[in-house]
Write a protein that holds these residues in place. Structure first.
Motif, short mmCIF file in Angstrom:
data_model
loop_
_atom_site.label_atom_id
_atom_site.label_comp_id
_atom_site.label_asym_id
_atom_site.label_seq_id
_atom_site.Cartn_x
_atom_site.Cartn_y
_atom_site.Cartn_z
N VAL A 30 0.86 -1.14 -0.11
CA VAL A 30 0.05 0.01 -0.08
C VAL A 30 0.98 1.24 0.12
O VAL A 30 1.84 1.40 0.73
CB VAL A 30 -0.84 -0.18 1.12
CG1 VAL A 30 -1.82 1.32 1.45
CG2 VAL A 30 -1.70 -1.21 1.33
N GLN A 34 -1.70 6.27 -0.18
CA GLN A 34 -2.97 5.64 0.08
C GLN A 34 -3.17 5.83 1.64
O GLN A 34 -4.22 6.13 2.32
CB GLN A 34 -3.04 4.19 -0.06
CG GLN A 34 -3.18 3.98 -1.55
CD GLN A 34 -4.81 4.00 -1.82
OE1 GLN A 34 -5.51 3.25 -1.11
NE2 GLN A 34 -5.30 4.77 -2.89
N LEU A 78 -9.85 4.67 -2.17
CA LEU A 78 -9.06 3.93 -1.47
C LEU A 78 -9.00 2.28 -1.74
O LEU A 78 -10.10 1.89 -1.80
CB LEU A 78 -8.95 4.19 -0.04
CG LEU A 78 -8.95 5.53 0.86
CD1 LEU A 78 -9.09 5.33 2.01
CD2 LEU A 78 -7.48 5.95 0.43
N ASP A 79 -7.81 1.94 -1.44
CA ASP A 79 -7.68 0.42 -1.52
C ASP A 79 -8.41 -0.05 -0.35
O ASP A 79 -8.66 0.44 0.74
CB ASP A 79 -6.42 -0.14 -1.67
CG ASP A 79 -5.60 0.33 -3.05
OD1 ASP A 79 -6.22 0.20 -4.03
OD2 ASP A 79 -4.44 0.38 -3.08
N SER A 131 -9.74 0.08 -6.18
CA SER A 131 -10.10 1.61 -6.29
C SER A 131 -10.71 1.83 -7.45
O SER A 131 -10.20 1.96 -8.26
CB SER A 131 -8.68 2.30 -6.18
OG SER A 131 -7.99 1.90 -5.00
#
Length: 166
Positions: A30, A34, A78-79, A131
């Motif tokens: 990540v 993020q 966002l992831d 995302s």
């Protein structure tokens, strides 16, 4: 508070923690961006929890939290891992600031984390992306994801209310 409610709340919390852990094992690296965005969304969730919107209902005033205003862009941008961490931590921090009952704080954080997890799953299932971005398909996907979020929230709250009533 009866034992059934406490057991239910701990089940919700455990399930939310498992969702975060599974997401962590499935996530690649990540980016710092993020995590910085997740921090911003977490702070936004704290504000939404601390500053509910007054809504007149008959002769009374009801205070509503509008987490959806934060969740929609969170799901699009966002992831999953930073998204779930932002939700869980944002709700917990807000409840700590409010000096809320621990059981209530844990339940609210767990149920919103699971609900947002459902929104993320549905959105990713429709778009094929974790995302989603902001194209028309992503917008449709996040609306369907919000329906899943509302349903998970409704079911979890109904469960705890039923147990609380005895």
């Amino acid at each position: 508070m009866n034992r059934g409610v406490k057991t239910y709340v701990w089940g919700v919390v455990l399930f939310a923690l498992c969702a975060i852990a599974i997401t962590a094992t499935q996530s690649g690296s990540v980016s710092e961006q993020q995590w910085l965005s997740a921090l911003g969304f977490g702070l936004a969730l704290v504000l939404v929890q601390l500053l509910p919107v007054p809504f007149p209902r008959g002769t009374q005033m009801e205070l509503l939290s509008v987490e959806e205003a934060v969740v929609v862009p969170l799901v699009l941008m966002l992831d999953p891992l930073p998204a779930l961490v932002a939700v869980a931590s944002g709700v917990l921090v807000a409840h700590v600031i409010q000096r809320a009952d621990v059981t209530k704080a844990l339940f609210n954080a767990g149920q919103l984390t699971l609900a947002v997890g459902a929104a993320l799953l549905v959105t990713a299932g429709i778009t094929g992306e974790t995302s989603a971005g902001h194209d028309p398909l992503a917008m449709l996907a996040v609306v369907v994801g919000l329906l899943a979020m509302f349903e998970v929230e409704r079911l979890l709250v109904a469960g705890v209310m039923r147990l609380a009533e005895g």
